[in-house]
Write a protein that holds these residues in place. Structure first.
Motif, PDB file in Angstrom:
ATOM      1  N   PRO A  36       0.788  -1.230   0.000  1.00  0.00           N
ATOM      2  CA  PRO A  36       0.000   0.000   0.000  1.00  0.00           C
ATOM      3  C   PRO A  36       0.824   1.286   0.000  1.00  0.00           C
ATOM      4  N   MET A  37       1.857   1.321  -0.834  1.00  0.00           N
ATOM      5  CA  MET A  37       2.643   2.546  -0.986  1.00  0.00           C
ATOM      6  C   MET A  37       1.898   3.478  -1.939  1.00  0.00           C
ATOM      7  N   THR A  42       5.258   7.672  -0.815  1.00  0.00           N
ATOM      8  CA  THR A  42       5.103   7.753   0.640  1.00  0.00           C
ATOM      9  C   THR A  42       4.357   6.520   1.151  1.00  0.00           C
ATOM     10  N   HIS A  43       4.563   6.245   2.411  1.00  0.00           N
ATOM     11  CA  HIS A  43       4.031   5.026   3.023  1.00  0.00           C
ATOM     12  C   HIS A  43       2.680   5.265   3.691  1.00  0.00           C
ATOM     13  N   VAL A  51      -7.633   1.911   4.663  1.00  0.00           N
ATOM     14  CA  VAL A  51      -6.878   2.816   3.783  1.00  0.00           C
ATOM     15  C   VAL A  51      -5.787   2.027   3.059  1.00  0.00           C
ATOM     16  N   GLN A  52      -5.092   1.171   3.793  1.00  0.00           N
ATOM     17  CA  GLN A  52      -4.041   0.366   3.188  1.00  0.00           C
ATOM     18  C   GLN A  52      -4.610  -0.595   2.144  1.00  0.00           C
ATOM     19  N   GLY A 116       5.334  -1.348   8.362  1.00  0.00           N
ATOM     20  CA  GLY A 116       4.078  -1.438   9.095  1.00  0.00           C
ATOM     21  C   GLY A 116       2.876  -1.742   8.220  1.00  0.00           C
ATOM     22  N   TYR A 117       3.115  -2.170   6.984  1.00  0.00           N
ATOM     23  CA  TYR A 117       2.011  -2.513   6.094  1.00  0.00           C
ATOM     24  C   TYR A 117       1.275  -3.734   6.625  1.00  0.00           C
ATOM     25  N   LEU A 118      -0.026  -3.774   6.341  1.00  0.00           N
ATOM     26  CA  LEU A 118      -0.874  -4.835   6.854  1.00  0.00           C
ATOM     27  C   LEU A 118      -1.318  -5.831   5.787  1.00  0.00           C
TER      28      LEU A 118
END
Length: 130
Positions: A36-37, A42-43, A51-52, A116-118
């Protein structure tokens, strides 16, 4: 075997590792794991799961579009999901994006992902070439 072509979506950041956003071999398109960049690089790791998930599916669409395909062309999707508690929310978001089309799918619970991506999503699509 047809020649294999590496593809990168022009609206997404260039991959940081030694890979392409996707490869095409004839009618087969293999999409690398999409995170989800945001398109500006940006992260979203500090953002809520929803959102991700939306950003990741948007990135998947962008890569498929660069290869001349869309979600309806996916034959298989693999989702790496941090935390099974996100399964229900993901399934609802995924269904909204894919609509009536239900490609083969695996959802794999995993430990931590970068930044920290899910979730991370990879896919395979089939597109008839003229």
């Amino acid at each position: 075997m047809p020649p294999i072509e590496a593809l990168n979506a022009p609206d997404l950041p260039v991959p940081a590792g030694h890979y392409s956003h996707a490869t095409r071999a004839g009618n087969l398109i293999c999409v690398s794991g999409q995170l989800p960049m945001r398109p500006d690089g940006t992260h979203t790791g500090d953002q809520p799961f929803e959102v991700q998930a939306e950003q990741t599916l948007s990135n998947l669409r962008a890569v498929l579009a660069a290869a001349g395909a869309g979600l309806k062309d996916c034959v298989e999707v693999t989702v790496y999901l941090v935390g099974v508690e996100h399964w229900k929310a993901f399934n609802e978001i995924y269904a909204r994006h894919f609509g009536d089309w239900k490609p083969a799918r695996a959802v794999v619970p995993v430990g931590a992902l970068h930044y920290g991506y899910l979730l991370e999503i990879s896919a395979r699509a089939w597109v008839e070439r003229s």
